[in-house]
Scaffold this motif. Structure first.
Motif, short mmCIF file in Angstrom:
data_model
loop_
_atom_site.label_atom_id
_atom_site.label_comp_id
_atom_site.label_asym_id
_atom_site.label_seq_id
_atom_site.Cartn_x
_atom_site.Cartn_y
_atom_site.Cartn_z
N GLU A 36 62.34 110.18 -20.36
CA GLU A 36 61.57 110.89 -21.38
C GLU A 36 60.25 110.16 -21.60
OE1 GLU A 36 62.52 111.95 -25.95
OE2 GLU A 36 64.09 112.52 -24.50
N GLU B 71 60.92 119.23 -20.22
CA GLU B 71 61.36 119.34 -21.61
C GLU B 71 60.41 118.68 -22.60
OE1 GLU B 71 66.08 119.58 -21.79
OE2 GLU B 71 65.39 117.84 -20.65
N TYR B 72 59.86 117.52 -22.23
CA TYR B 72 58.93 116.82 -23.12
C TYR B 72 57.66 116.44 -22.36
CZ TYR B 72 62.66 116.14 -26.58
OH TYR B 72 63.65 116.34 -27.52
N LYS C 5 57.89 118.74 -27.60
CA LYS C 5 59.07 119.34 -26.98
C LYS C 5 58.67 120.75 -26.56
CE LYS C 5 64.00 120.18 -27.47
NZ LYS C 5 63.96 121.38 -26.64
N ASP D 36 66.33 114.95 -13.37
CA ASP D 36 66.33 114.17 -14.61
C ASP D 36 65.35 113.03 -14.44
OD1 ASP D 36 68.23 115.54 -16.16
OD2 ASP D 36 69.87 114.63 -15.02
N LYS E 219 53.63 113.66 -28.70
CA LYS E 219 54.78 114.03 -27.88
C LYS E 219 55.25 115.42 -28.28
CE LYS E 219 59.38 112.34 -26.56
NZ LYS E 219 60.35 111.23 -26.77
N ARG F 60 56.89 108.48 -23.20
CA ARG F 60 56.70 107.71 -24.44
C ARG F 60 55.24 107.77 -24.87
NH1 ARG F 60 56.75 102.76 -23.75
NH2 ARG F 60 56.69 102.70 -21.47
#
Length: 333
Positions: free
Chosen positions: A8, A114-115, A20, A5, A18, A10
């Motif tokens: 996220e 993920e991003y 996904k 983890d 950005k 920016r």
């Protein structure tokens, strides 16, 4: 390999986008980093995120972004040049002096997350009926398009493709789109050769049980017009030289795990073989997407395996070991 983890990402610059991530394809260079920890001088320092073949959905855009909007599905061009150095100004931004490339150690973290945030110029909207798989495949497909572009006037030509992984297949599809005549394809995985035959290869052979040079010379006694080395093996380079006609062209696309190629002076000099090395691609993502959209290139036979994000290690191990006839493995996020 492990999952972590992390914060996220920016938006920082006004042209940032950005994304996904939806899908990431596993490339041979990702496997080099996974198994060898390096490609030449580019050495991994753990932890490092790989991945550069990707597509996803725009989640947020900077104030100056006009090319895409939230909700758009986009393919991602992984190369981020400076646009200011001599190479960029000469139209060679794939050899930019200050290049940042997704999943390249010392340059940029990869897209296997993920991003991700990318410059607007690196985002290509997937129009028509293009899927995220096709968006991801546009990266290796662009290398195939570029390799063919840098080879010869390939219309009507006899073509050798040594190594029929995703890059070899991309070369074949691009060459066929340009109306090359005959294709002589080799690989050590029989399932890949079966795919080559589905793609209407003229002849296929496995070097583990076939004398590649003798058989191709029987099929094409005067030699081939151009040969693409797509597996990064010295043995394949030697075979490529032997099956080329005098004045033929050898295009080296594969990335080897060793430091030096060797070539026979007698067979290369006397027959005046031309040699072209390929470094990724330049300005070929959009043409690759357009070819897929209009149906002149069909990549439906390329994806052979799919994995969920939490099974990424299984995917990498499968590709690294060349198991189960793998051609292209995709990770769904």
């Amino acid at each position: 390999m492990e999952m972590r983890d992390i914060p996220e990402p920016r938006l920082i610059k006004p042209d940032d986008v950005k994304i996904k991530m939806s899908v990431v394809g596993i490339c041979g260079s990702d496997i080099h980093y996974y198994t060898q920890g390096a490609i030449g001088s580019q050495k991994v320092k753990y932890p490092f995120t790989v991945g550069h073949e990707g597509a996803g959905i725009v989640a947020e855009v900077g104030p100056e972004v006009k090319r895409v909007k939230p909700g758009d599905t986009v393919a991602i061009e992984p190369a981020m040049p400076c646009w200011q150095c001599d190479q960029c100004l000469a139209g060679r931004h794939h050899t930019c002096r200050n290049l940042r490339f997704l999943g390249c150690p010392g340059q940029a973290e990869g897209c296997l997350m993920e991003y991700i945030v990318m410059p607007e110029k690196n985002c290509f909207p997937l129009s028509g009926n293009l899927t995220t798989d096709q968006g991801s495949i546009s990266e290796p497909m662009a290398i195939g398009v570029y390799s063919v572009k840098k080879s010869i006037d390939i219309n009507g030509a006899s073509v050798g493709i040594l190594g029929f992984g995703p890059i070899g297949m991309s070369v074949m599809l691009a060459a066929r789109e340009r109306e090359a005549d005959k294709f002589y394809v080799t690989d050590k995985i029989n399932e890949r050769l079966a795919i080559a035959r589905k793609e209407k290869a003229t002849w296929t052979g496995n070097p583990l049980d076939t004398d590649i040079v003798r058989k191709i010379k029987e099929e094409a006694p005067t030699g081939l017009d151009v040969v693409f080395e797509c597996c990064g093996q010295q043995e394949a380079l030697d075979q490529a030289v032997d099956i080329l006609k005098p004045g033929g062209k050898l295009v080296v696309v594969g990335i080897p795990e060793f430091d030096r190629w060797s070539m026979n002076v007698e067979t290369t000099r006397r027959r005046e073989i031309s040699l072209q090395f390929i470094r990724r691609q330049v300005d070929c993502v959009k043409p690759a997407l357009e070819m897929m959209m209009n149906g002149s290139i069909n990549v439906s036979n390329m994806v052979t395996h799919r994995f969920s994000f939490n099974r990424t290690k299984e995917a990498f191990d499968l590709v690294a070991d060349y198991r189960d006839g793998v051609m292209k493995a995709m990770v769904d996020l």
